[in-house]
Scaffold this motif. Structure first.
Motif, mmCIF file in Angstrom:
data_model
loop_
_atom_site.group_PDB
_atom_site.id
_atom_site.type_symbol
_atom_site.label_atom_id
_atom_site.label_comp_id
_atom_site.label_asym_id
_atom_site.label_seq_id
_atom_site.Cartn_x
_atom_site.Cartn_y
_atom_site.Cartn_z
ATOM 1 N N GLY A 94 0.704 -1.122 -0.255
ATOM 2 C CA GLY A 94 0.140 0.161 0.068
ATOM 3 C C GLY A 94 0.814 1.370 0.096
ATOM 4 O O GLY A 94 0.765 2.025 -0.728
ATOM 5 N N ARG A 149 2.296 1.619 -3.385
ATOM 6 C CA ARG A 149 1.115 2.046 -4.487
ATOM 7 C C ARG A 149 0.979 3.674 -4.478
ATOM 8 O O ARG A 149 0.886 4.361 -5.088
ATOM 9 C CB ARG A 149 0.008 1.217 -4.151
ATOM 10 C CG ARG A 149 -0.940 1.651 -5.231
ATOM 11 C CD ARG A 149 -0.372 1.336 -6.617
ATOM 12 N NE ARG A 149 -1.570 1.617 -7.360
ATOM 13 C CZ ARG A 149 -1.566 2.498 -8.297
ATOM 14 N NH1 ARG A 149 -0.632 3.592 -8.224
ATOM 15 N NH2 ARG A 149 -2.303 2.853 -9.384
ATOM 16 N N LEU A 150 0.830 4.094 -3.049
ATOM 17 C CA LEU A 150 0.786 5.453 -3.113
ATOM 18 C C LEU A 150 2.091 6.292 -3.504
ATOM 19 O O LEU A 150 1.644 7.321 -4.033
ATOM 20 C CB LEU A 150 0.604 6.022 -1.484
ATOM 21 C CG LEU A 150 -0.775 5.622 -0.810
ATOM 22 C CD1 LEU A 150 -0.665 5.752 0.689
ATOM 23 C CD2 LEU A 150 -1.822 6.372 -1.305
ATOM 24 N N HIS A 158 1.775 6.296 -7.230
ATOM 25 C CA HIS A 158 0.832 7.250 -7.704
ATOM 26 C C HIS A 158 1.189 8.721 -7.638
ATOM 27 O O HIS A 158 1.008 9.528 -8.602
ATOM 28 C CB HIS A 158 -0.599 7.085 -6.839
ATOM 29 C CG HIS A 158 -1.719 8.098 -6.894
ATOM 30 N ND1 HIS A 158 -2.438 7.911 -7.991
ATOM 31 C CD2 HIS A 158 -1.859 9.217 -6.407
ATOM 32 C CE1 HIS A 158 -3.290 9.162 -7.982
ATOM 33 N NE2 HIS A 158 -2.831 9.998 -6.833
ATOM 34 N N CYS A 159 1.586 9.052 -6.435
ATOM 35 C CA CYS A 159 1.973 10.416 -6.237
ATOM 36 C C CYS A 159 3.262 10.971 -7.012
ATOM 37 O O CYS A 159 3.158 11.978 -7.390
ATOM 38 C CB CYS A 159 2.227 10.831 -4.706
ATOM 39 S SG CYS A 159 0.884 10.534 -3.751
ATOM 40 N N GLU A 200 -3.771 -4.515 -6.851
ATOM 41 C CA GLU A 200 -3.995 -3.151 -6.139
ATOM 42 C C GLU A 200 -4.034 -3.785 -4.725
ATOM 43 O O GLU A 200 -4.779 -4.765 -4.330
ATOM 44 C CB GLU A 200 -5.303 -2.672 -6.524
ATOM 45 C CG GLU A 200 -5.277 -1.820 -7.824
ATOM 46 C CD GLU A 200 -4.343 -0.518 -7.896
ATOM 47 O OE1 GLU A 200 -4.042 -0.071 -6.853
ATOM 48 O OE2 GLU A 200 -4.119 0.040 -8.740
ATOM 49 N N MET A 252 -6.040 0.313 1.758
ATOM 50 C CA MET A 252 -6.004 2.065 1.203
ATOM 51 C C MET A 252 -7.253 2.575 1.651
ATOM 52 O O MET A 252 -7.473 3.708 1.108
ATOM 53 C CB MET A 252 -6.308 1.434 -0.598
ATOM 54 C CG MET A 252 -4.943 0.791 -1.151
ATOM 55 S SD MET A 252 -3.277 1.345 -0.508
ATOM 56 C CE MET A 252 -3.414 2.966 -1.719
ATOM 57 N N TRP A 296 -9.445 5.134 -3.515
ATOM 58 C CA TRP A 296 -8.718 5.929 -2.792
ATOM 59 C C TRP A 296 -7.974 6.950 -3.407
ATOM 60 O O TRP A 296 -7.460 7.920 -2.679
ATOM 61 C CB TRP A 296 -7.513 4.795 -2.176
ATOM 62 C CG TRP A 296 -6.613 4.197 -3.274
ATOM 63 C CD1 TRP A 296 -7.174 3.023 -3.872
ATOM 64 C CD2 TRP A 296 -5.610 4.744 -3.914
ATOM 65 N NE1 TRP A 296 -6.028 2.614 -4.577
ATOM 66 C CE2 TRP A 296 -5.215 3.648 -4.873
ATOM 67 C CE3 TRP A 296 -4.738 5.704 -3.603
ATOM 68 C CZ2 TRP A 296 -3.995 3.531 -5.504
ATOM 69 C CZ3 TRP A 296 -3.496 5.845 -4.669
ATOM 70 C CH2 TRP A 296 -3.356 4.857 -5.633
ATOM 71 N N ARG A 297 -7.855 6.772 -4.754
ATOM 72 C CA ARG A 297 -7.151 7.857 -5.637
ATOM 73 C C ARG A 297 -8.149 9.294 -5.292
ATOM 74 O O ARG A 297 -7.566 10.305 -5.648
ATOM 75 C CB ARG A 297 -7.093 7.547 -7.138
ATOM 76 C CG ARG A 297 -6.174 6.345 -7.246
ATOM 77 C CD ARG A 297 -6.130 5.969 -8.650
ATOM 78 N NE ARG A 297 -5.689 4.659 -8.967
ATOM 79 C CZ ARG A 297 -6.215 3.474 -8.697
ATOM 80 N NH1 ARG A 297 -7.361 3.626 -8.285
ATOM 81 N NH2 ARG A 297 -5.717 2.249 -8.948
ATOM 82 N N THR A 341 -9.131 10.543 -2.650
ATOM 83 C CA THR A 341 -9.144 10.902 -1.226
ATOM 84 C C THR A 341 -8.831 12.364 -0.979
ATOM 85 O O THR A 341 -7.873 12.872 -1.750
ATOM 86 C CB THR A 341 -7.966 10.107 -0.391
ATOM 87 O OG1 THR A 341 -8.410 8.756 -0.425
ATOM 88 C CG2 THR A 341 -8.009 10.597 0.975
ATOM 89 N N LEU A 394 -4.975 13.959 -0.895
ATOM 90 C CA LEU A 394 -3.756 13.309 -1.827
ATOM 91 C C LEU A 394 -3.264 13.952 -3.032
ATOM 92 O O LEU A 394 -4.093 14.373 -3.845
ATOM 93 C CB LEU A 394 -4.571 11.755 -2.200
ATOM 94 C CG LEU A 394 -3.592 10.806 -2.823
ATOM 95 C CD1 LEU A 394 -2.636 10.358 -1.908
ATOM 96 C CD2 LEU A 394 -4.447 9.677 -3.629
#
Length: 160
Positions: free
Chosen positions: A47, A50-51, A54-55, A67, A73, A78-79, A81, A84
């Motif tokens: 997790g 993965r964050l 993404h960022c 995922e 998540m 969650w994307r 949120t 974020l």
């Protein structure tokens, strides 16, 4: 006009074998350990990775690595949120996947002039059983202060 300070460099410490694609690069006996004894901490690390992916706007292979679940998540969405960071806004990051961590000495500090650094670090997967926490710290210091252009914005493996 005031100068904008640079954004911080982010280094997250993960582990070898955290994703489906990386488990193939872990020694066989560790695969059993990872799949049974420490499965939950590995899901947490997945997790986290993965964050960061993404960022940072890095490509995540959902087909192979899937995922992280909602239990990690928070939701399937969650994307979305609030708060974020948007994809690609994290400009300086390293996901460092270490082999099994030990409390051993920093072998890099004990080497003689001209000797090779005792650990192996490189983009992608580095196969090995262990690496000391102190050598991981040595790598992080060296990567941040001297070799960011080589290691920055990548997933790096480290092991003996």
């Amino acid at each position: 006009m005031p100068k904008t300070p640079p954004l911080p460099k982010v280094i997250v410490l993960s582990t070898a074998g955290v994703s489906r694609s990386s488990i193939a690069h872990v020694p066989f006996l560790l695969k059993i350990l990872y799949g049974w004894l420490i499965a939950q901490p590995l899901r947490d690390k997945l997790g986290m990775e993965r964050l960061i992916y993404h960022c940072a706007g890095w490509e995540w292979n959902t087909e192979v690595d899937g995922e992280p679940g909602e239990e990690i998540m928070g939701s399937k969405e969650w994307r979305d949120t609030e708060g974020l960071p948007a994809p690609g806004t994290l400009k300086d990051a390293i996901v460092l996947r270490a082999a099994g961590l030990t409390d051993g000495d920093c072998l890099a500090d004990k080497r003689k002039e001209g000797e090779k650094i005792p650990y192996r670090a490189g983009e992608g997967h580095v196969i090995g059983w262990t690496v000391s926490r102190k050598d991981v710290a040595h790598f992080i210091e060296d990567a941040v202060l001297n070799r960011w252009s080589e290691y920055g914005n990548k997933q790096i493996g480290i092991a003996y």
